[in-house]
Design a protein around this motif. Structure first.
Motif, PDB file in Angstrom:
ATOM      1  N   ASN A  45       0.854  -1.182   0.000  1.00  0.00           N
ATOM      2  CA  ASN A  45       0.000   0.000   0.000  1.00  0.00           C
ATOM      3  C   ASN A  45       0.894   1.236   0.000  1.00  0.00           C
ATOM      4  OD1 ASN A  45      -1.482   2.160   1.971  1.00  0.00           O
ATOM      5  ND2 ASN A  45      -2.924   1.156   0.595  1.00  0.00           N
ATOM      6  N   ASP A  46       0.794   2.040  -1.036  1.00  0.00           N
ATOM      7  CA  ASP A  46       1.670   3.200  -1.185  1.00  0.00           C
ATOM      8  C   ASP A  46       1.542   4.180  -0.015  1.00  0.00           C
ATOM      9  OD1 ASP A  46       2.299   1.981  -3.584  1.00  0.00           O
ATOM     10  OD2 ASP A  46       1.310   3.479  -4.835  1.00  0.00           O
ATOM     11  N   GLU A  47       0.317   4.417   0.436  1.00  0.00           N
ATOM     12  CA  GLU A  47       0.089   5.382   1.517  1.00  0.00           C
ATOM     13  C   GLU A  47       0.714   4.910   2.835  1.00  0.00           C
ATOM     14  OE1 GLU A  47      -3.652   6.966   4.127  1.00  0.00           O
ATOM     15  OE2 GLU A  47      -3.997   6.677   1.984  1.00  0.00           O
ATOM     16  N   ALA A  88       3.033   2.678   3.225  1.00  0.00           N
ATOM     17  CA  ALA A  88       4.482   2.539   3.061  1.00  0.00           C
ATOM     18  C   ALA A  88       5.212   3.857   3.328  1.00  0.00           C
ATOM     19  CB  ALA A  88       4.812   2.044   1.659  1.00  0.00           C
ATOM     20  N   ALA A  89       4.508   4.975   3.181  1.00  0.00           N
ATOM     21  CA  ALA A  89       5.102   6.291   3.401  1.00  0.00           C
ATOM     22  C   ALA A  89       4.843   6.847   4.797  1.00  0.00           C
ATOM     23  CB  ALA A  89       4.574   7.266   2.353  1.00  0.00           C
ATOM     24  N   PRO A 114       5.516  -0.045  -1.026  1.00  0.00           N
ATOM     25  CA  PRO A 114       4.692   0.439  -2.135  1.00  0.00           C
ATOM     26  C   PRO A 114       4.387  -0.744  -3.059  1.00  0.00           C
ATOM     27  CG  PRO A 114       6.791   1.643  -2.002  1.00  0.00           C
ATOM     28  CD  PRO A 114       6.861   0.516  -1.035  1.00  0.00           C
ATOM     29  N   VAL A 115       3.299  -0.685  -3.763  1.00  0.00           N
ATOM     30  CA  VAL A 115       2.892  -1.787  -4.636  1.00  0.00           C
ATOM     31  C   VAL A 115       3.991  -2.120  -5.643  1.00  0.00           C
ATOM     32  CG1 VAL A 115       1.195  -2.528  -6.367  1.00  0.00           C
ATOM     33  CG2 VAL A 115       0.442  -1.279  -4.339  1.00  0.00           C
ATOM     34  N   ARG A 116       4.690  -1.129  -6.138  1.00  0.00           N
ATOM     35  CA  ARG A 116       5.722  -1.356  -7.158  1.00  0.00           C
ATOM     36  C   ARG A 116       6.879  -2.223  -6.644  1.00  0.00           C
ATOM     37  NH1 ARG A 116       6.559   3.636  -5.261  1.00  0.00           N
ATOM     38  NH2 ARG A 116       8.644   4.127  -4.479  1.00  0.00           N
ATOM     39  N   GLU A 117       7.032  -2.370  -5.332  1.00  0.00           N
ATOM     40  CA  GLU A 117       8.120  -3.173  -4.758  1.00  0.00           C
ATOM     41  C   GLU A 117       7.688  -4.594  -4.387  1.00  0.00           C
ATOM     42  OE1 GLU A 117       9.996  -1.097  -1.517  1.00  0.00           O
ATOM     43  OE2 GLU A 117      10.295   0.713  -2.738  1.00  0.00           O
ATOM     44  N   ASP A 163      -4.968  -1.702  -6.606  1.00  0.00           N
ATOM     45  CA  ASP A 163      -3.615  -2.111  -6.210  1.00  0.00           C
ATOM     46  C   ASP A 163      -3.346  -3.560  -6.597  1.00  0.00           C
ATOM     47  OD1 ASP A 163      -2.999   0.386  -5.222  1.00  0.00           O
ATOM     48  OD2 ASP A 163      -3.243  -0.159  -3.115  1.00  0.00           O
ATOM     49  N   ARG A 183      -2.684  -3.525 -10.269  1.00  0.00           N
ATOM     50  CA  ARG A 183      -1.344  -2.991 -10.555  1.00  0.00           C
ATOM     51  C   ARG A 183      -0.292  -4.071 -10.321  1.00  0.00           C
ATOM     52  NH1 ARG A 183      -0.595   1.607  -6.639  1.00  0.00           N
ATOM     53  NH2 ARG A 183       1.544   1.507  -7.395  1.00  0.00           N
TER      54      ARG A 183
END
Length: 152
Positions: A31-33, A35-36, A58-61, A82, A85
């Motif tokens: 979850n990008d949010e 993760a930050a 983040p989803v990309r990882e 997500d 993605r």
């Protein structure tokens, strides 16, 4: 490996029912949010049993994280988008558990715990094209419900 969409992310059903059911040693929150947000991560991680390693990414990882963690992973997504993605990025999901998606404006309530927007329905159509099977249930002890075909 287990994949779940639940907009609540880490909560009692995941901790008390799904982690024991799956035997996961890694809880991967894609979850990008979250993760930050390091403070929120610390608070959420307090609820997870110590035998389970928690990863907020983040989803990309997701691919790199799953390569490092292996098959004993439980992956949580907050949204259908997500999950899509991740699938579009090459993550293979045989089954996607649909746990909880809150009702909101312009959403169609298909089950007591699942309401889908037009975007959610499109994301699920794409996931199904990738041969993902859907498992609609809140906890493992429930009967598995498949999707309402007319929604896709």
């Amino acid at each position: 490996m287990w994949f779940r969409v639940d907009n609540r992310l880490v909560h009692g059903q995941v901790i008390e029912a799904w982690l024991p059911y799956t035997g996961a040693r890694h809880l991967v929150v894609a979850n990008d949010e979250l993760a930050a947000d390091f403070l929120r991560q610390q608070i959420v991680a307090l609820a997870v049993p110590q035998r389970v390693a928690v990863h907020f990414i983040p989803v990309r990882e997701l691919a790199a994280t799953l390569n490092a963690c292996g098959d004993e992973s439980f992956v949580l997504f907050a949204t259908c988008q997500d999950a899509r993605r991740a699938c579009d990025a090459g993550i293979v999901m045989e089954v996607l558990n649909m746990g909880n998606l809150h009702y909101g404006p312009e959403k169609l309530q298909i089950l007591p715990n699942v309401a889908l927007s037009a975007q959610d329905r499109e994301d699920l159509r794409v996931l199904r094209q990738h041969l993902v099977q859907f498992d609609f249930r809140s906890v493992p002890s429930e009967t598995v419900r498949g999707p309402h075909e007319q929604l896709f």
